[in-house]
Design a protein around this motif. Structure first.
Motif, PDB file in Angstrom:
ATOM      1  N   THR A   1       0.804  -1.218   0.000  1.00 25.74           N
ATOM      2  CA  THR A   1       0.000   0.000   0.000  1.00 25.74           C
ATOM      3  C   THR A   1       0.841   1.275   0.000  1.00 25.74           C
ATOM      4  O   THR A   1       0.516   2.221  -0.735  1.00 25.74           O
TER       5      THR A   1
ATOM      6  N   LEU B   1       1.835   1.863  -3.487  1.00 23.25           N
ATOM      7  CA  LEU B   1       0.657   2.203  -4.287  1.00 23.25           C
ATOM      8  C   LEU B   1       0.294   3.677  -4.074  1.00 23.25           C
ATOM      9  O   LEU B   1       0.022   4.406  -5.035  1.00 23.25           O
ATOM     10  N   LEU B   2       0.306   4.123  -2.828  1.00 23.66           N
ATOM     11  CA  LEU B   2      -0.020   5.515  -2.540  1.00 23.66           C
ATOM     12  C   LEU B   2       0.995   6.454  -3.195  1.00 23.66           C
ATOM     13  O   LEU B   2       0.638   7.523  -3.706  1.00 23.66           O
TER      14      LEU B   2
ATOM     15  N   LEU C   1       0.079   6.657  -6.826  1.00 24.07           N
ATOM     16  CA  LEU C   1      -1.159   7.382  -7.093  1.00 24.07           C
ATOM     17  C   LEU C   1      -1.007   8.886  -6.896  1.00 24.07           C
ATOM     18  O   LEU C   1      -1.770   9.668  -7.463  1.00 24.07           O
TER      19      LEU C   1
ATOM     20  N   ILE D   1      -8.700  -1.684  -4.082  1.00 20.12           N
ATOM     21  CA  ILE D   1      -7.949  -0.485  -3.708  1.00 20.12           C
ATOM     22  C   ILE D   1      -8.383  -0.023  -2.311  1.00 20.12           C
ATOM     23  O   ILE D   1      -9.581   0.140  -2.051  1.00 20.12           O
TER      24      ILE D   1
ATOM     25  N   SER E   1      -7.546   4.685   1.585  1.00 17.29           N
ATOM     26  CA  SER E   1      -6.551   5.756   1.503  1.00 17.29           C
ATOM     27  C   SER E   1      -6.162   6.031   0.057  1.00 17.29           C
ATOM     28  O   SER E   1      -5.923   7.184  -0.325  1.00 17.29           O
ATOM     29  N   ALA E   2      -6.121   4.974  -0.765  1.00 15.27           N
ATOM     30  CA  ALA E   2      -5.785   5.142  -2.175  1.00 15.27           C
ATOM     31  C   ALA E   2      -6.953   5.761  -2.950  1.00 15.27           C
ATOM     32  O   ALA E   2      -6.751   6.615  -3.819  1.00 15.27           O
TER      33      ALA E   2
ATOM     34  N   LEU F   1      -6.965   9.450  -2.542  1.00 11.33           N
ATOM     35  CA  LEU F   1      -5.953  10.109  -3.372  1.00 11.33           C
ATOM     36  C   LEU F   1      -6.433  10.262  -4.816  1.00 11.33           C
ATOM     37  O   LEU F   1      -6.243  11.302  -5.445  1.00 11.33           O
TER      38      LEU F   1
END
Length: 464
Positions: A20, A23-24, A27, A46, A49-50, A53
């Motif tokens: 994660t 991933l963040l 993004l 997903i 938090s993602a 974003l």
């Protein structure tokens, strides 16, 4: 940005093991008009938090990609309903582009669809009406909408509408709505059919599906008007069916041969020609009954190739009919079974794989639940055709040594399949990240260590 770094970044974006935090980081990427890779925006599962974003991303292209994600939950995508960009709202309204015929997309909630249908921007409203993912309940609810285009689409849910709603649509002030409604009602009302026959825009379709006065049918036969459409009509009198069965037009005779009431002797006694590539999707009584056992039995047990092909579209074939069609020596039937039926026999799948090759074969091998796995390494690792050597990677018994060997195969598809496999030795996986045609596959390998994924982001210029 170096080309193979970008390719590796795309692979990491779709890596199922991507942590994660990375991933963040992906993004949040935004520089010089760039945006996060689409695979990062359209991943399954997903985290919240993602999603937050993505919804706040300054590049509308990122929000568009998420709006059209087939893997995102409808409730997540629905949070874009009030997005400031009409392009984002239009993408949300239309929904995901789906190329897998077995995939199902959950529709947006009806309340969200209703808001998009009344969006101030006409492109959003149009996208909503053209969406292939609308819930039947929402389609029916449009019958009383204040816009004619919406009422015209509601006609698709004719059988679910109340008698009052049908009457209102038949008397609608908009002529296109009235015509669409009449083309539904004509199946049960000869007077509606007769009226439609006076309209050149609707005559052919009315002849195909409407309940007919005999005099109208006789006139069309005498005038040779839309005979192929007339030959499909369920209410056509038997003597007129027989006259059309010997019509000099091949399309007319073919349409007669597909009529549901014919017994097999009469059907196969008609001089028809079925196109080698005709997949039978035009046989409406079968396509409308793909979940009905009796319809499937009549079609699948026929010797008519187009009825067999029409039945092969169904994922609901019972085991005996599936076995029956699997024995038909027709490549179109086999292709359709391989695409649509979850229990298509392995031998059928392998024949389809051999015949079609290329991207389609790869898709089928990777997604079909019955495509074989065990024993493929022993059978195909040394095959002369690289398309088959690629299958060896699917075998659970394939050794890391074999996977590494296949990652150096002369055929790029085989090399890429091996580069994605978690059994690939780590030293070779690191090498593959630096090879342009393998970088994307290596980046998607779930065995890629987290520090290697982070290094890909670093080389691609993604800020920490």
């Amino acid at each position: 940005m170096v080309a193979f770094h970008a390719s590796a970044l795309d692979g990491v974006a779709r890596n199922s093991a991507l942590p994660t935090p990375l991933l963040l980081r992906l993004l949040a990427f935004e520089r010089d008009g760039d945006r996060p890779p689409r695979d990062a925006l359209q991943r399954a599962g997903i985290p919240e938090s993602a999603v937050a974003l993505i919804l706040a991303h300054p590049n509308p292209g990122s929000r568009i990609d998420f709006a059209m994600s087939a893997r995102a939950e409808p409730a997540q995508r629905a949070r874009l309903t009030d997005d400031p960009s009409p392009k984002v709202r239009a993408a949300l309204a239309y929904g995901p582009e789906v190329y897998d015929p077995r995939a199902k997309v959950a529709p947006l909630p009806d309340t969200v669809c209703a808001r998009l249908l009344d969006d101030p921007d006409p492109s959003v409203r149009t996208a909503m009406l053209e969406s292939p993912h609308l819930a039947p309940s929402f389609v029916a609810s449009m019958a009383t909408h204040h816009r004619a285009a919406a009422r015209r689409e509601a006609v698709r849910a004719w059988e679910a509408l109340s008698a009052g709603e049908r009457s209102a649509l038949l008397a609608d002030p908009d002529p296109e709505v009235r015509r669409a409604a009449a083309l539904q009602e004509c199946r049960r009302d000869v007077h509606v059919t007769a009226e439609l026959l006076r309209d050149p825009k609707s005559a052919a379709e009315a002849l195909r599906r409407g309940l007919l006065f005999r005099t109208d049918a006789e006139r069309c036969v005498a005038e040779r008007t839309h005979l192929a459409a007339l030959a499909e009509n369920p209410s056509l009198p038997p003597d007129l069916v027989e006259r059309l069965a010997v019509n000099p037009d091949e399309d007319v005779r073919l349409a007669v041969s597909l009529r549901p009431e014919l017994d097999e002797t009469r059907r196969m006694g008609i001089d028809f020609t079925a196109g080698d590539l005709d997949r039978g999707e035009g046989v409406r009584w079968v396509r409308d009954g793909l979940a009905e056992p009796e319809v499937l039995r009549r079609a699948a047990s026929s010797a008519h190739p187009l009825l067999q092909r029409a039945a092969a579209w169904s994922p609901h074939l019972p085991p005996d009919l599936l076995r029956l069609l699997a024995r038909v020596e027709d490549p179109v039937v086999e292709n359709l079974l391989g695409i649509h039926h979850p229990d298509a026999p392995e031998e059928v799948l392998m024949r389809v794989f051999a015949r079609l090759g290329g991207t389609f074969s790869a898709w089928m091998a990777e997604t079909h639940p019955r495509f074989p796995r065990e024993g493929l390494a022993a059978r195909y690792a040394d095959h002369l055709d690289g398309n088959y050597r690629r299958l060896a990677v699917r075998d659970p018994a394939a050794t890391p040594e074999l996977i590494e060997r296949l990652s150096r195969d002369p055929v790029v598809w085989t090399r890429q399949a091996a580069a994605r496999d978690p059994r690939l030795p780590l030293h070779r996986l690191r090498e593959a990240l630096l090879v342009p045609e393998l970088a994307s596959s290596a980046g998607a390998n779930p065995a890629l260590p987290e520090d290697e994924m982070a290094a890909v982001l670093d080389r691609a210029g993604v800020p920490a």
